[in-house]
Scaffold this motif. Structure first.
Motif: not given
Length: 599
Positions: A73-75, A485-489
């Motif tokens: 995800d972070t990548a 960085s993305r779980f809420w998006l």
């Protein structure tokens, strides 16, 4: 970024493979301490393990396991195409400090392709396996229709004697067929035993007695319905070699257990004769052609193993029974511990279970127009709820920027920032919004909805602490597997409008038992306006997928005349569905209810 299905698919199969290995090691390492029947029964835990990923089970304590691959995800977290949303608030009335509803597009083109290909690949295999299973089922039906009831009175008498010995009262007819090499049992609701016709014509009373006892034991121990479950396991896990191996071993153990049950009904002098009957059917296998059936025959290797079991048979002692139960319980505990890993995202909790009864349902569809949305209002003093669109108000969806309320709170509570020192330096990435391209404090980050600030804040707070706080306050489905960085998006974390209101109420009253100064700092950052005797607090949120605004939020509360009203509005659509429009709808409703006025 791997999609949640792909992550779950990989983790589930790795876990299942490891658990199968654990079961095999337990069975082999403790072989002498486990009875034959429990050897077989342990495989029932294996079947339960295969079902868990296919049923709705809420993932709990080990839900963070899903993040093992979240580095993928972070990548991609910095490579999304930005979009300037339409409808940025322009209301500049006195006393009004509208937040800017800014969002960044989440690019899902590649994950969707991966997800689609993986699902198509799996379903294609399932369909092929289902085809062969249905074909086998049709062959069984054809076999049954072509079989004739046995008229031999001696066989009927033997069946009656064997049923009495096995303590079975149900009527189980015996049929004969010219198309079988070895006997089989078939049928869940209408069981029957089908014998090769040469057994009837050659009639050997001893041999037929053993055959009937064996097939009746299959019925007595519910092996036929278990066979159906095993067939469906092969369909769903057609690609899994560990599952196929385990199913083969389960069939072998089933026959050993059945043989043992028959031996308990015979005297010791008859063991050799029973073994001789098995040898006669060595290599004569009818079951692979009829996967829903159980039978006496088997491969030469299987028959050899069964003969060894017969020659070494001794009735199990009381101590062996105790040890078997303990080992079974330990194996069961291992499966139970791994349940959260197997169940995560298998069937996510998409609907919140709401138990309040003091609810007024209103038709507010005229405010929503082209949007599919919901509105929830809670009156603190009267403890009364007002809800529009009940099903949507309970459906869990991505919180998007409304999560930033709690990101800030967690950062404060963890000591990552303080009310007096909340500045984070700009990461020097040029964003499409000028207000993002500078250092931020808590107030400016909330008001300008600065994604990078809260992503950096979460990184500093840490995944473990975030998960602890998320679980502590019961935030939606509590799933952070989408990456820090993305779980809420538009990713793994989901929450319903009703839960948004419940959490805001607890936040306002500090039912979380956090530091009062931290609650006050976030509350002050959420302040929007003070006018006409009311004070409005809130936060917008916009979900943007592939440059389309598809999810709009406005959540908050309003203080008026000694009372506090908590609200959450969510709208869904294909485009132009953002926090600004959700905010406008909310204010229209609040004005109509005379809860909000502007000077």
């Amino acid at each position: 970024m791997l999609p949640s299905f792909g992550i779950h698919f990989i983790i589930t199969n790795i876990t299942i493979s490891l658990l199968i290995l654990a079961i095999i090691l337990i069975k082999k390492g403790l072989k002498k301490h486990i009875s034959i029947r429990v050897h077989y029964n342990i495989w029932f835990l294996f079947l339960i393990m295969l079902v868990i990923p296919l049923i709705p089970v809420k993932s709990t304590g080990l839900s963070h396991i899903g993040a093992l691959l979240s580095y993928l995800d972070t990548a991609n977290s910095q490579g999304n195409s930005p979009i300037i949303p339409e409808g940025v608030p322009t209301d500049t009335a006195a006393g009004v400090n509208w937040f800017r509803d800014l969002s960044v597009s989440v690019d899902r083109t590649s994950p969707s392709l991966f997800n689609t290909c993986l699902i198509v690949f799996w379903l294609t295999g399932c369909c092929i396996m289902l085809f062969f299973t249905i074909r086998s089922s049709l062959r069984i039906r054809k076999l049954i229709h072509s079989s004739l009831p046995v008229q031999n009175q001696r066989v009927k008498l033997l069946l009656r004697e064997c049923k009495e010995k096995a303590e079975i009262k149900k009527d189980i007819p015996v049929l004969s067929s010219a198309f079988l090499k070895s006997p089989i049992s078939i049928g869940i609701f209408h069981p029957k035993i089908i014998l090769p016709i040469h057994l009837i014509s050659d009639f050997n009373e001893t041999e037929i007695r053993y055959i009937l006892l064996h097939e009746l034991q299959h019925y007595r121990h519910k092996d036929i319905p278990i066979n159906y479950i095993m067939c469906f396991a092969r369909i769903f896990y057609w690609y899994q070699p560990f599952v196929w191996y385990a199913l083969k071993e389960m069939r072998n153990d089933r026959e050993l257990a059945c043989d043992t049950s028959v031996l308990y009904l015979l005297d010791e002098e008859s063991y050799v004769d029973y073994g001789t009957t098995l040898i006669r059917f060595a290599g004569k296998v009818s079951c692979p052609s009829f996967p829903f059936a159980t039978g006496l025959g088997g491969t030469k290797k299987q028959i050899t193993k069964r003969i060894i079991n017969i020659t070494s048979f001794n009735p199990e002692s009381g101590w062996l029974k105790v040890k078997s139960i303990l080992i079974f319980a330990i194996t069961c505990s291992i499966i139970l511990v791994c349940t959260p890993i197997l169940s995560i995202n298998a069937a996510p909790d998409t609907t919140y279970g709401f138990s309040e009864t003091n609810i007024d349902y209103e038709d507010l569809s005229s405010y929503f127009k082209q949007y599919n949305g919901s509105f929830v209002l809670y009156n603190l003093n009267s403890d009364n709820w007002t809800i529009y669109n009940e099903s949507k108000s309970l459906k869990r969806i991505s919180p998007d920027s409304t999560y930033k309320i709690y990101s800030a709170l967690f950062g404060l509570e963890n000591g990552t920032i303080t009310p007096e020192a909340s500045v984070l330096p700009w990461d020097k990435i040029n964003y499409p919004y000028e207000s993002w391209n500078k250092e931020q404090n808590l107030d400016s980050a909330i008001k300008n909805s600065v994604n990078w600030y809260f992503q950096a804040l979460d990184q500093k707070t840490g995944k473990q602490a975030l998960q602890k706080y998320i679980n502590q306050i019961n935030y939606g489905n509590e799933n952070l597997s989408g990456g820090i960085s993305r779980f809420w998006l538009e990713s793994s974390l989901k929450i319903s409008p009703v839960e948004q209101v419940e959490l805001l109420t607890k936040f306002y009253q500090n039912d979380f038992h956090f530091k009062d100064s931290n609650i006050k700092a976030v509350k002050n950052a959420l302040l929007i306006s003070q006018s006409s005797g009311n004070v409005l607090y809130g936060k917008t949120g916009t979900g943007n997928i592939e440059n389309n605004n598809v999810n709009g939020w406005f959540v908050g509360f309003i203080e008026k005349s000694g009372n506090t009203y908590f609200f959450a509005t969510n709208i869904q659509g294909e485009d132009n569905t953002d926090g600004t429009n959700a905010r406008n709808i909310t204010l229209e409703i609040l004005k109509a209810k005379q809860l909000y006025q502007t000077e």
